[in-house]
Each structure stands twice: as C-alpha cells, then as structure tokens.
Design a protein around this motif. Structure first.
Motif, PDB file in Angstrom:
ATOM      1  N   SER A 120       0.800  -1.235   0.000  1.00  0.00           N
ATOM      2  CA  SER A 120       0.000   0.000   0.000  1.00  0.00           C
ATOM      3  C   SER A 120       0.835   1.289   0.000  1.00  0.00           C
ATOM      4  CB  SER A 120      -1.006  -0.010   1.146  1.00  0.00           C
ATOM      5  OG  SER A 120      -0.363  -0.093   2.382  1.00  0.00           O
ATOM      6  N   PRO A 121       1.996   1.387   0.674  1.00  0.00           N
ATOM      7  CA  PRO A 121       2.779   2.618   0.562  1.00  0.00           C
ATOM      8  C   PRO A 121       3.260   2.861  -0.880  1.00  0.00           C
ATOM      9  CG  PRO A 121       3.540   1.370   2.452  1.00  0.00           C
ATOM     10  CD  PRO A 121       2.586   0.515   1.701  1.00  0.00           C
ATOM     11  N   ILE A 122       3.645   1.809  -1.547  1.00  0.00           N
ATOM     12  CA  ILE A 122       4.101   1.948  -2.935  1.00  0.00           C
ATOM     13  C   ILE A 122       2.935   2.395  -3.816  1.00  0.00           C
ATOM     14  CG2 ILE A 122       5.021   0.673  -4.916  1.00  0.00           C
ATOM     15  CD1 ILE A 122       6.470  -1.123  -2.830  1.00  0.00           C
ATOM     16  N   LEU A 123       1.755   1.818  -3.577  1.00  0.00           N
ATOM     17  CA  LEU A 123       0.573   2.215  -4.342  1.00  0.00           C
ATOM     18  C   LEU A 123       0.217   3.679  -4.091  1.00  0.00           C
ATOM     19  CD1 LEU A 123      -1.695  -0.937  -3.903  1.00  0.00           C
ATOM     20  CD2 LEU A 123      -0.346  -0.286  -5.913  1.00  0.00           C
ATOM     21  N   LEU A 124       0.383   4.153  -2.858  1.00  0.00           N
ATOM     22  CA  LEU A 124       0.112   5.552  -2.533  1.00  0.00           C
ATOM     23  C   LEU A 124       1.069   6.477  -3.279  1.00  0.00           C
ATOM     24  CD1 LEU A 124      -1.539   7.530  -0.762  1.00  0.00           C
ATOM     25  CD2 LEU A 124       0.252   7.295   0.950  1.00  0.00           C
ATOM     26  N   ILE A 125       2.335   6.111  -3.336  1.00  0.00           N
ATOM     27  CA  ILE A 125       3.328   6.923  -4.050  1.00  0.00           C
ATOM     28  C   ILE A 125       3.055   6.904  -5.553  1.00  0.00           C
ATOM     29  CG2 ILE A 125       5.780   7.077  -4.642  1.00  0.00           C
ATOM     30  CD1 ILE A 125       6.333   6.064  -1.758  1.00  0.00           C
ATOM     31  N   ILE A 126       2.744   5.734  -6.106  1.00  0.00           N
ATOM     32  CA  ILE A 126       2.441   5.647  -7.540  1.00  0.00           C
ATOM     33  C   ILE A 126       1.201   6.458  -7.876  1.00  0.00           C
ATOM     34  CG2 ILE A 126       1.651   4.063  -9.363  1.00  0.00           C
ATOM     35  CD1 ILE A 126       3.486   1.932  -8.120  1.00  0.00           C
ATOM     36  N   HIS A 127       0.175   6.363  -7.054  1.00  0.00           N
ATOM     37  CA  HIS A 127      -1.041   7.137  -7.282  1.00  0.00           C
ATOM     38  C   HIS A 127      -0.739   8.634  -7.263  1.00  0.00           C
ATOM     39  CE1 HIS A 127      -4.807   9.152  -6.044  1.00  0.00           C
ATOM     40  NE2 HIS A 127      -5.347   8.299  -6.918  1.00  0.00           N
ATOM     41  N   GLY A 128       0.061   9.058  -6.296  1.00  0.00           N
ATOM     42  CA  GLY A 128       0.408  10.476  -6.204  1.00  0.00           C
ATOM     43  C   GLY A 128       1.210  10.958  -7.400  1.00  0.00           C
ATOM     44  N   SER A 129       2.131  10.131  -7.884  1.00  0.00           N
ATOM     45  CA  SER A 129       2.943  10.562  -9.023  1.00  0.00           C
ATOM     46  C   SER A 129       2.153  10.534 -10.331  1.00  0.00           C
ATOM     47  CB  SER A 129       4.192   9.695  -9.142  1.00  0.00           C
ATOM     48  OG  SER A 129       3.841   8.367  -9.437  1.00  0.00           O
ATOM     49  N   LEU A 130       1.228   9.631 -10.483  1.00  0.00           N
ATOM     50  CA  LEU A 130       0.428   9.568 -11.716  1.00  0.00           C
ATOM     51  C   LEU A 130      -0.556  10.722 -11.824  1.00  0.00           C
ATOM     52  CD1 LEU A 130      -0.418   5.755 -12.069  1.00  0.00           C
ATOM     53  CD2 LEU A 130       1.171   7.106 -13.437  1.00  0.00           C
ATOM     54  N   TYR A 131      -1.130  11.131 -10.739  1.00  0.00           N
ATOM     55  CA  TYR A 131      -2.163  12.171 -10.764  1.00  0.00           C
ATOM     56  C   TYR A 131      -1.685  13.488 -10.165  1.00  0.00           C
ATOM     57  CZ  TYR A 131      -5.123   8.224 -11.903  1.00  0.00           C
ATOM     58  OH  TYR A 131      -5.673   7.117 -12.505  1.00  0.00           O
ATOM     59  N   ASN A 132      -0.392  13.623  -9.962  1.00  0.00           N
ATOM     60  CA  ASN A 132       0.182  14.832  -9.355  1.00  0.00           C
ATOM     61  C   ASN A 132      -0.593  15.247  -8.111  1.00  0.00           C
ATOM     62  OD1 ASN A 132       2.374  15.206 -10.994  1.00  0.00           O
ATOM     63  ND2 ASN A 132       1.253  16.463 -12.480  1.00  0.00           N
ATOM     64  N   MET A 133      -0.840  14.326  -7.269  1.00  0.00           N
ATOM     65  CA  MET A 133      -1.613  14.588  -6.053  1.00  0.00           C
ATOM     66  C   MET A 133      -0.820  14.145  -4.830  1.00  0.00           C
ATOM     67  SD  MET A 133      -5.385  13.318  -7.277  1.00  0.00           S
ATOM     68  CE  MET A 133      -6.136  13.734  -5.735  1.00  0.00           C
ATOM     69  N   PHE A 134       0.440  14.525  -4.770  1.00  0.00           N
ATOM     70  CA  PHE A 134       1.223  14.162  -3.592  1.00  0.00           C
ATOM     71  C   PHE A 134       0.633  14.838  -2.374  1.00  0.00           C
ATOM     72  CE2 PHE A 134       4.615  13.032  -6.602  1.00  0.00           C
ATOM     73  CZ  PHE A 134       4.939  11.790  -6.084  1.00  0.00           C
TER      74      PHE A 134
END
Length: 186
Positions: A120-134
């Motif tokens: 889940s931490p990796i998924l959170l980082i990937i989600h943030g980088s894909l949608y520019n929503m860090f």
C-alpha cells in the motif's frame, strides 16, 4: 483371470510406487493367496472375493501419495495426493475437487489482500505521481505503513492457515479412501 494374471496386473498397476513398497504389497497378496488356498479355496474363488487389480492399485497409490505428502509437506506432494485420490472414482471427484477449489480460492483471495495491504505505501506513491496529487499529510503515509504491517501479519496468518489446511486435506483424503473402500466392501 487366474492368480498369475491377477498378480501381474497388480504389479503393473503399482509400477509408479517405490520398488520396496511394491515388493511388500506383492508379498502380502501372494501370502493371502497361499493362506486362502490352504483353507481349501481355489484361485478363482479368491480372486472373486478381491477387488480388481486396477482398483487395488489406485487405492495403494493414493495411500502412498498421502503418506508421501505427510513426510514431504509441499504443494507438489499434496497435489499428487489429491490427484491419486481423484483416480479412485467419480464420487471422489465431487467429494475432493469441490472443497479443494473452494479452499484454494479462499487462500488465493487472502493472499491477494495481504499483498495489496503490504504494498500500500508503494501504491500511494504511484497514485500520487500519476495524478500529481502528492499529499503532504503525514497521516496518509502512516496509514499506508500501518496497512503494510497488517499485510505482513496477514501473510503470517495465511502461512499458519496453510499448515492447518495441509493437515486437514491429508485427513480428508484418508477419510475419503476409507469411505470409498468401506462402501465397496459393503
């Protein structure tokens, strides 16, 4: 069928088990014939009272596979034991295959959930980088790491559950063989 043909067919059926075990089984059946002949029965009467060599061979191979799975606990040996037990008849297919599919599916879903939680931490980082929503909220990352901990705990629970299911499957296969053999003798 005479005694020699019966014993030859039985030996052919037992070709896939270790030679020492095959020799022991063949000795037992030869001794059985000898004992029955001493009591006055002819070989045709003796063979008539026994199951077919094919059925005897399947039962012995199934028992051998279960014993092997007890001493070598791995997926390959349990699958071999299940497949050997399935060969004993169409009823075995229903009695064994349906519960195994259910148990296998349940374990697979649990494994996927544990994997998803662990990464889940990796998924959170990937989600943030894909949608520019860090997110700068530390709580999101703390929750993600706590989910990783839950995933790891679930992996441990799955491992313990797999050991329990393994022993349960072996007991179930033994019960199935006894049930089939008992119904054949009645």
């Amino acid at each position: 069928m005479d005694k020699i043909t019966f014993l030859n067919e039985l030996e052919q059926e037992l070709n896939s088990i270790p030679s020492t075990e095959r020799d022991n089984v063949m000795y037992e059946y030869e001794q059985y014939f000898f004992d029955q002949e001493r009591e006055g029965k002819n070989e045709y009467q003796i063979i008539g009272a026994l199951d077919s060599p094919k059925k005897i061979g399947k039962e012995i191979k199934a028992k051998n596979a279960i014993v092997s799975a007890e001493y070598r606990p791995n997926v390959k040996s349990i699958i071999r034991a299940i497949m050997a037990s399935l060969g004993m008849g169409i009823l075995s297919l229903i009695i064994i295959l349906i519960p195994m599919i259910f148990i296998g599916s349940f374990m697979f879903v649990l494994l996927l959930v544990a994997l998803f939680l662990a990464i889940s931490p990796i998924l959170l980082i990937i989600h943030g980088s894909l949608y520019n929503m860090f997110s700068l909220a530390i709580s999101n990352y703390l929750f993600a790491f706590s989910f990783t901990g839950l995933g790891i705990v679930l992996f441990v629970i799955i491992a313990k559950l797999a050991q329990f299911v393994y022993r349960l499957i072996l007991k179930y296969l033994r019960w199935n063989i006894k049930t089939i053999k008992g119904s054949a003798n009645e």
